[in-house]
Design a protein around this motif. Structure first.
Motif, PDB file in Angstrom:
ATOM      1  N   GLN B 317       0.834  -1.211   0.000  1.00 41.37           N
ATOM      2  CA  GLN B 317       0.000   0.000   0.000  1.00 41.37           C
ATOM      3  C   GLN B 317       0.860   1.249   0.000  1.00 41.37           C
ATOM      4  OE1 GLN B 317      -2.807   0.155   3.165  1.00 41.37           O
ATOM      5  NE2 GLN B 317      -4.021  -1.525   2.337  1.00 41.37           N
ATOM      6  N   GLY B 320       2.090   1.869  -3.332  1.00 40.96           N
ATOM      7  CA  GLY B 320       1.014   2.386  -4.165  1.00 40.96           C
ATOM      8  C   GLY B 320       0.759   3.854  -3.894  1.00 40.96           C
ATOM      9  N   LYS B 321       0.698   4.203  -2.589  1.00 38.54           N
ATOM     10  CA  LYS B 321       0.446   5.589  -2.206  1.00 38.54           C
ATOM     11  C   LYS B 321       1.531   6.497  -2.775  1.00 38.54           C
ATOM     12  CE  LYS B 321      -1.972   4.958   2.131  1.00 38.54           C
ATOM     13  NZ  LYS B 321      -1.801   4.921   3.582  1.00 38.54           N
ATOM     14  N   LEU B 365       0.161   0.509 -10.952  1.00 43.90           N
ATOM     15  CA  LEU B 365      -0.602   0.069  -9.786  1.00 43.90           C
ATOM     16  C   LEU B 365      -1.057  -1.376  -9.953  1.00 43.90           C
ATOM     17  CD1 LEU B 365      -2.786   3.210  -9.024  1.00 43.90           C
ATOM     18  CD2 LEU B 365      -0.797   2.412  -7.786  1.00 43.90           C
ATOM     19  N   LEU B 372       1.668  -8.547  -5.649  1.00 42.60           N
ATOM     20  CA  LEU B 372       1.255  -8.882  -4.291  1.00 42.60           C
ATOM     21  C   LEU B 372       0.395 -10.144  -4.289  1.00 42.60           C
ATOM     22  CD1 LEU B 372       1.212  -7.953  -1.331  1.00 42.60           C
ATOM     23  CD2 LEU B 372      -0.940  -6.835  -1.811  1.00 42.60           C
ATOM     24  N   LYS B 497     -11.290  -5.624  -4.198  1.00 45.25           N
ATOM     25  CA  LYS B 497     -11.484  -4.270  -3.712  1.00 45.25           C
ATOM     26  C   LYS B 497     -10.398  -3.334  -4.259  1.00 45.25           C
ATOM     27  CE  LYS B 497     -12.196  -2.763   0.786  1.00 45.25           C
ATOM     28  NZ  LYS B 497     -12.255  -3.113   2.191  1.00 45.25           N
ATOM     29  N   ARG B 498      -9.181  -3.819  -4.189  1.00 44.02           N
ATOM     30  CA  ARG B 498      -8.078  -2.990  -4.645  1.00 44.02           C
ATOM     31  C   ARG B 498      -8.204  -2.691  -6.134  1.00 44.02           C
ATOM     32  NH1 ARG B 498      -3.745  -2.184  -2.060  1.00 44.02           N
ATOM     33  NH2 ARG B 498      -5.386  -1.621  -0.629  1.00 44.02           N
ATOM     34  N   LYS B 500     -10.833  -2.666  -7.882  1.00 47.34           N
ATOM     35  CA  LYS B 500     -11.949  -1.742  -8.065  1.00 47.34           C
ATOM     36  C   LYS B 500     -11.501  -0.311  -7.741  1.00 47.34           C
ATOM     37  CE  LYS B 500     -16.241  -0.699  -5.868  1.00 47.34           C
ATOM     38  NZ  LYS B 500     -16.754  -0.890  -4.537  1.00 47.34           N
ATOM     39  N   GLU B 501     -10.767  -0.205  -6.646  1.00 45.29           N
ATOM     40  CA  GLU B 501     -10.311   1.115  -6.226  1.00 45.29           C
ATOM     41  C   GLU B 501      -9.444   1.745  -7.308  1.00 45.29           C
ATOM     42  OE1 GLU B 501      -8.105   0.946  -2.622  1.00 45.29           O
ATOM     43  OE2 GLU B 501      -7.699   3.096  -2.663  1.00 45.29           O
ATOM     44  N   ILE B 502      -8.512   0.936  -7.795  1.00 50.49           N
ATOM     45  CA  ILE B 502      -7.603   1.461  -8.826  1.00 50.49           C
ATOM     46  C   ILE B 502      -8.401   1.898 -10.050  1.00 50.49           C
ATOM     47  CG2 ILE B 502      -5.732   0.851 -10.391  1.00 50.49           C
ATOM     48  CD1 ILE B 502      -4.740  -1.065  -8.200  1.00 50.49           C
ATOM     49  N   GLN B 504     -11.473   2.752 -10.254  1.00 46.06           N
ATOM     50  CA  GLN B 504     -12.273   3.924  -9.984  1.00 46.06           C
ATOM     51  C   GLN B 504     -11.438   5.195 -10.083  1.00 46.06           C
ATOM     52  OE1 GLN B 504     -14.111   3.175  -6.306  1.00 46.06           O
ATOM     53  NE2 GLN B 504     -15.735   4.662  -6.622  1.00 46.06           N
ATOM     54  N   TYR B 505     -10.275   5.101  -9.467  1.00 46.88           N
ATOM     55  CA  TYR B 505      -9.389   6.260  -9.459  1.00 46.88           C
ATOM     56  C   TYR B 505      -8.984   6.632 -10.876  1.00 46.88           C
ATOM     57  CZ  TYR B 505      -5.553   9.283  -8.111  1.00 46.88           C
ATOM     58  OH  TYR B 505      -4.729  10.347  -7.956  1.00 46.88           O
TER      59      TYR B 505
END
Lengths: 874, 523
Positions: B317, B320-321, B365, B372, B497-498, B500-502, B504-505
């Motif tokens: 994470q 990624g951040k 990402l 991972l 989830k990850r 999806k998050e990526i 979305q961003y």
């Protein structure tokens, strides 16, 4: 004989001065030359003059300080006790023993120098060196440990070089005299220090030996100043974490190993080259710094202190140089050899070879092969216990020695002839002679002052120079004490011109560090505050010409950082001060810590108010299991729609990115409320920034005032300095005195002069009593009248004078200058004042006189001595 | 007042009424206009006031999930109902109604302020759920028993109480009694209780209070003991060896075994039984201890695993951040550059560059995530293997210990049979000295009967042992499968989830760019 001694003295003195001069010359030679050259120049610029002045002053100070020579003539021996001037029979005996010992020694070792056993003291009496040591425990807790004690001795005394650098001195003064005059050679220094160390329980010895040139002349110019040495940062060992059982495997490295190796090789080469250059540079520098070889190397006599391990938890033997107060290992190469050493009980001669400085010496004083002792059986047995292997040999030696020195068998060291060492609290506080001391180090100069000596509280100043000749100042550090504004240290960096003030806790504005280039507002500056002292949790504020950054900690609203960008002021208002015309703010950035009570997507991490664009940007905290954070941006537009209604909120006024889209945040109402809230916050933030600016101004003003006033605080326990308590005490005393006077007055006998006329001891007859009373009363009446007349006459005189003056004025009114007129007027007013006062006094007297008369009469009636009178009337 | 209301027409709490109330009490002015535009959802309402409306029945409130404050005073409500969904309620005002009993408040665990002033309540009751209660207003009711006060002792936060206007407030001891029994109370009947009164009250009622306290303490201690025992048992259960640290299993073997119990009266059997029990219990304790040890091992294994996985995820994470932060910095500067640029072709070119950046970020990402996933998969598989091995070993060892138990049982059975047969012979011969109980003597009819009886007892014992073993094995196996399943599922969820998050961003970034393009073209 007398003549001879004088001659010797003269010679000695000459030598001493010469030596001092030589030392001085060596030091100042480099400075002198350019000065002399400049003197010859006819055209001197202002700057050169100043420079010259500065240098001259630098040169003169040390010379003038050493001018009054420390000779016997200047010592006042009249006040010294009798033990200083004579020897007791026991001491005489000891001297004989010593002489005997010395004879035996010179017989056995004819090639060694004469022993330093019994030099003369200030009263020209030979005294054995051990008896000159006077173990004393000082009443100051600061002097209980060796390091502070040695530092004190080095600060307290001024160093005088030995008259003959190759011989021990002919005189060894008592510590009393040395302390009195605050001057001494290395033997005086080490005697004093040794006395104090033994007094506080150390196993300390005075050493007579040989030292290097720097050591003997207290020349620290090749030493690095201990204050400039940065404490080595303890490198924390990084504990290598053992890979746990389930630690994930790192991703496969796809880089070429060969290329990496090549790269590493190249890097290493470059580094090696750099290192080499660096080393060469260092060597060159070292070469430059190295001292010239000393012709008398190894022959210069020096005295210092040896502390043996064992007592006071000293783990290891070490030397203390009493001149500087520094400690050295016994391996140090500046100590070139030991001839003999002594404490208050015994005297030992070193029988070991000193070809390799003191590095091979073994300090087991119980070993008679290595250390020849003078007196038997003092505390030798105790020392031999330190090495058990030697005990057997020692016993044998003891038997041998018993036969050899039979006569000394029961002899022990007589008590010291020196008085107890005494240092007054004032002297202890003042420390250095005249409260000031200057030490020259390598590339640094340290000046020390006694507290309260400087009105601004300055106690020491360290000046660091760039070059060995000490011409280019690198930085200045000034330490302060007892300042009311809690200023502790002022650091001026001359290269960057950056000044940094450090404060102790307790400043009214909670300042901790203030670094700046100028005291003008809106310039580069950093102010740090004590963490818990401020209500708003501010810990640091940085300013540049256009920005201001603040760091916070521990606030209930979790604010951690605020940054404001300014625009230059609008020109037309430039005249008004910064206070009334704040610079327009372009942008405010605020950052917040995570508030654990809120969910991450509602907890703002950063908000940016772009005031010029009417735009507000929000960035939220990132949730624990996410890598992206929500963002929101508000645009404020006040527009009117087609029907002429004001648009309150439209969806395009709020652009948001949400990690986990939520329902309620899509609503315009929510967005509208959020925006209204932010607008209020924006106003608050602007106000805060403005207040911060004001605060900076206030701090600067306060600092300037404090710098100008530089008041010192005085402890209430400091009775000597505390003016207030002093005044109070004096007032009390005055009151007491007045009280006393009044008492005396009340006891004043008004009948005494009249009673004296009568024969004493007889009882008064009635007639006598009446007469006495009448006389007394009439006398009093006369005095009252006289007083009235006196006042009257003065009054008249004053009035007449005034009238005369007025007449004169009226006559000459035309010709008078304004000054004369002023003079006249002032005289008039004064005279009028005097007349009025006199008038008042007269009236008062008239009023009071009858009352006083009656009071006296009453008193006389009640007087027991005139009891006759009373009886009749009764 | 209530009588007055009675005479009027009661109203129903319908949607219209609620909407009206919400609209009236909602935001005003500009915000109010917005609210009117959009409408307010009931679940966003935090506070609702419904007073003087002649409501008879509380109804239709289930939508107000987030309500904090509800005022229903001055109505003609007769029963507290329909409040079950309002679990966030902090303040509830039901004063001036016709309520007779306290009820229907069991779900309102957050309630701090409850007003039941001027009702017809005669007993304080059913308030157990309101652990946060601070203010309780029960004035003007019909409470007539002083013992109701003792019930209020359980509310540790209660500071304000009003009871005036009740029959009990007439009692002369009323104030003292309340002060003594509720020492933490600060306000009674809207007045502050001073320290002096408190002291007096305490002194007066000390004896009964002490007794009460003592009883409460005893209760507390018992509860605690029970809880501790429960916890201990839970712990043993997670180790799958509950009740094996004593003679529980042995006792249960004989609990349903009537023949066995009868047979124990045979001469010599009781000694035999004693020895058997001792040995059996020792084996049981062995199993128990072994089970606890294994449980500890499994726990350590699991902890290490989750720690490592957590670390790995954290690190990923962070990376990624970091990537996103780098990207955002660059992106921001290029966006502002675009806005400053005026040439259209240039703008297009720059926008293209930007979108290339965005897709590059996406690739980066996703690569991190895929990496991972691979790493975790490997680790998870390793863990799965290990934990399955451990469980297998555990089962094996437990089974061998259980086999020992069976051996013991067999041995005992043989011995018992021997004794029984010899006894039978003796009975047949008639030279049995001791008296036997009648039901036992009934077994000794012939050889078959006695052998059957002994056999039945033996079978029951074996069955019990088998059952225990089976239970243990099934439970640990199911635990193991569930654990492994959960780990796999969690990992999959995390991954989704990850991703999806990526996505979305990236979508957001892309759409922002598109908007820019669009607006530029418009310009």
């Amino acid at each position: 004989m007398e003549v001879l001694r004088e001659k010797v003295e003269e010679e000695e003195e000459a030598e001493r001065e010469e030596a001092a001069e030589r030392a001085e010359w060596a030091r100042t030679e480099k400075m002198m030359r350019p000065v002399e050259v400049r003197k010859e120049e006819t055209t001197l610029t202002q700057e050169m003059l100043r420079d010259l002045e500065k240098k001259l002053s630098e040169i003169q100070i040390p010379i003038s300080a050493e001018l009054p020579a420390f000779t016997k003539d200047t010592i006042d021996i009249s006040k010294l006790p009798v033990s200083y001037k004579t020897n007791t029979p026991k001491e005489e005996h000891l001297l004989q023993v010593a002489d005997n010992f010395s004879r035996q020694y010179s017989h056995l070792c004819p090639d060694r120098v004469h022993l330093f056993l019994h030099p003369l003291n200030e009263c020209e009496v030979p005294k054995f060196v051990s008896t000159t040591l006077r173990p004393t425990l000082m009443p100051y807790p600061e002097l209980y440990n060796w390091d502070s004690c040695a530092q004190f001795v080095s600060d307290f005394l001024t160093m005088v070089p030995l008259p003959d650098p190759l011989k021990p001195p002919s005189h060894l003064y008592s510590s009393t005299t040395v302390l009195n005059y605050q001057k001494g050679n290395c033997f005086d220094f080490s005697t004093l220090l040794c006395s104090m160390l033994i007094g506080s329980g150390y196993d300390a010895y005075c050493v007579n030996g040989y030292g290097s040139l720097d050591l003997c002349h207290m020349d620290l110019t090749r030493e690095v100043c201990p204050l400039t040495v940065k404490p080595k940062e303890t490198v924390q060992k990084e504990e290598k974490v053992l890979p746990k059982k389930y630690t994930i495997r790192p991703p496969r490295d796809l880089c070429s190993r060969f290329e990496q190796e090549q790269e590493v090789k190249k890097q290493q080469e470059i580094r090696a080259q750099e290192k080499k250059q660096l080393r060469e540079e260092e060597e060159r520098l070292m070469e430059a710094e190295k001292a010239k070889p000393d012709a008398l190397h190894g022959l210069r006599v020096h005295s210092w202190v040896l502390v043996l391990s064992g007592k006071r938890e000293v783990p290891e033997n070490f030397f203390i140089d009493a001149f500087t107060g520094h400690s050295y290992s016994t391996q140090d190469e500046r100590f070139l050899g030991i001839e003999s050493l002594w404490n208050h009980k015994n005297y030992w001669i070193n029988m070991q070879d000193c070809w390799n400085c003191c590095k091979d010496l073994i300090f087991d004083l119980g070993d008679p092969v290595r250390w020849e002792y003078m007196l038997l059986g003092t505390d030798k047995s105790q020392l031999s216990l330190t090495e058990e292997d030697d005990s057997g040999i020692n016993d044998e030696d003891d038997v041998e020695n018993l036969g050899k020195e039979d006569e000394d068998k029961s002899f022990d060291m007589p008590h010291s002839w020196v008085e107890q060492i005494e240092i007054s609290p004032e002297a202890f506080e003042t420390r250095c002679p005249n409260g000031k001391k200057v030490i020259q180090y390598k590339r640094a100069k340290l000046e020390k002052w006694a507290p309260y000596l400087n009105s601004n509280g300055l106690v020491s100043r360290l000046t660091t120079y760039e070059d060995l000749e000490c011409t280019n100042i690198l930085e200045i550090k000034e330490w302060y004490q007892n300042r009311e504004d809690m200023l502790e240290l002022k650091h001026i960096n001359k290269t960057t011109d950056l000044k940094t003030d450090y404060f102790k806790p307790g400043h009214p504005q909670a300042l901790r560090v203030h670094s700046y280039k100028s005291m003008q507002p809106e310039m580069d500056r950093v102010i740090e505050f004590y963490e818990m002292a401020r209500v708003d949790g501010l810990i640091k504020r940085e300013e540049t010409a256009r920005t201001m950054t603040e760091y916070y900690q521990g606030r209930p609203d979790f604010l951690s950082y605020r940054h404001a960008n300014f625009r230059p002021r609008v020109k037309k208002l430039a005249l008004s001060s910064a206070e009334s015309n704040p610079r327009p703010i372009v942008k405010i950035t605020e950052q917040f810590f995570r508030n654990p009570a809120k969910p991450a997507e509602e907890d703002v991490a950063e908000r940016v108010f772009l005031l010029a664009e009417e735009r507000i940007q929000l960035r939220y905290h990132c949730r624990d299991d996410h890598i992206t954070a929500s963002k929101r941006e508000f645009l404020r537009r006040t527009e009117v729609d087609s029907k002429g209604n004001k648009i309150i909120m439209t969806p395009d006024m709020c652009i948001s990115f949400e990690v986990e889209p939520m329902e309620h945040t899509k609503k315009l109402l929510y967005q509208y409320e959020a925006m209204m809230h932010l607008k209020r916050e924006e106003k608050l933030s602007r106000h805060q920034v403005w207040e911060s600016e004001l605060e900076v101004l206030e701090i600067l003003k306060l600092r300037e005032e404090e710098e100008a006033a530089h008041t010192l605080t005085i402890s209430i326990y400091d009775t000597k300095r505390n003016e207030k308590s002093k005044e109070y005490r004096e007032a009390m005393e005055r009151v007491m005195h007045e009280e006393h006077l009044r008492q005396v007055e009340t006891q004043l006998d008004y009948l005494a002069p009249f009673l004296a006329q009568l024969p004493p001891g007889e009882k008064l007859t009635r007639w006598q009593a009446v007469r006495l009373k009448d006389e007394c009363l009439s006398d009093f009446k006369q005095r009252l009248i006289n007083k009235a007349n006196l006042i009257q006459s003065r009054f008249e005189k004053e009035t007449q004078e005034l009238q005369k003056k007025q007449q004169w004025y009226q006559e000459n009114q035309v010709t008078l200058t304004p000054e004369d007129e002023d003079l006249y007027l002032s005289y008039c007013s004064q005279a009028m004042f005097r007349i009025r006062i006199l008038e008042q006094r007269l009236n008062r007297h008239k009023e009071l006189a009858p009352l006083k008369y009656l009071a006296l009469e009453e008193k006389l009636y009640k007087d027991p001595r005139l009891g006759e009178l009373q009886k009749i009337f009764a | 007042m209530n009588r007055l209301c009675d005479s009027m027409e009661p109203k129903v709490m319908d949607d219209d009424m609620l909407k009206l109330a919400v609209g009236e009490q909602g935001p005003q002015e500009e915000a109010g206009q917005l609210a009117k535009q959009e409408g307010i959802l009931f679940k966003d309402v935090l506070s609702l006031q419904l007073d003087f409306r002649n409501i008879l029945r509380i109804d239709n409130l289930w939508q107000f999930e987030n309500l904090r404050k509800l005022q229903l005073d001055n109505n003609i409500i007769e029963k507290i109902e329909g409040l079950e969904n309002l679990t966030h309620l902090v303040w509830l005002d039901l004063s001036f109604n016709n309520i007779e009993t306290i009820e229907g408040l069991d779900t309102l665990v957050n309630l701090e302020d409850l007003s039941l002033f001027n009702n017809r309540i005669s007993k304080i009751d059913s308030l157990d759920a309101l652990v946060k209660l601070q203010v309780l207003s029960l004035g003007n009711n019909q409470i007539d028993n002083m013992m109701n006060i003792v019930y209020l002792r359980r509310f540790k936060c209660l500071r304000t109480l009003s009871l005036s206007g009740n029959p009990i407030s007439e009692a002369e001891d009323y104030k003292m009694f309340i002060c003594a029994y509720l020492p933490d109370l600060v306000y009674l009947d809207f007045r502050r209780i001073d320290d002096h009164t408190k002291e007096l009250a305490e002194a007066k009622h000390q004896y009964s209070i002490d007794e009460l306290k003592h009883r409460e303490n005893l209760m507390q201690v018992r509860l605690q003991d029970e809880r501790a025992q429960q916890e201990e048992l839970e712990k043993h259960k997670t180790a799958f060896v509950e009740h094996l640290n004593g003679s529980f299993l042995f006792d249960s073997m004989y609990a349903e075994d009537s023949e066995g119990n009868k047979l124990s009266y045979l001469p010599g059997v009781s000694e035999l039984l004693e020895a058997y029990k001792d040995k059996f219990v020792i084996i049981c304790v062995n199993i128990f201890e072994y089970g606890l040890k294994q449980q500890e091992k499994r726990k350590i294994e699991l902890d290490t695993f989750s720690e490592c996985v957590h670390e790995a995820i954290q690190e990923n994470q962070e990376q990624g951040k970091c990537k996103i932060a780098q990207f955002e910095e660059k992106h921001l500067s290029s966006l502002s550059a675009i806005q400053e640029e005026s040439e259209l072709p240039n703008i297009e070119k720059m926008i293209l560059e930007c979108s290339a950046d965005v897709s590059e970020l996406f690739n980066k990402l996703m690569m991190l995530e895929m990496q991972l996933v691979e790493q975790l998969e490997e680790t998870i598989n390793m863990f799965e293997r290990n934990i399955v091995d451990m469980v297998g070993l555990f089962i094996e060892n437990v089974q061998s210990l259980m086999a020992q138990c069976r051996d013991l049982e067999n041995h005992h059975h043989e011995k018992l049979l021997e004794i029984s047969i010899s006894t039978l012979e003796k009975i047949v011969k008639g030279d049995l000295d001791e008296d036997l109980p009648d039901d036992l003597r009934a077994l000794f009819v012939d050889k078959d009967t006695i052998v059957n009886a002994v056999g039945a007892s033996h079978d029951i014992h074996l069955l019990k042992i088998d059952n225990r073993e089976d239970e243990l094995v099934t439970r640990i196996n199911s635990w193991c499968t569930r654990l492994v399943d959960k780990i796999h599922k969690d990992e999959i969820m995390r991954n989704r989830k990850r991703v999806k998050e990526i996505n979305q961003y990236i979508d957001h970034m892309q759409s922002e760019l598109d908007n820019l393009e669009y607006s530029d073209i418009l310009d």
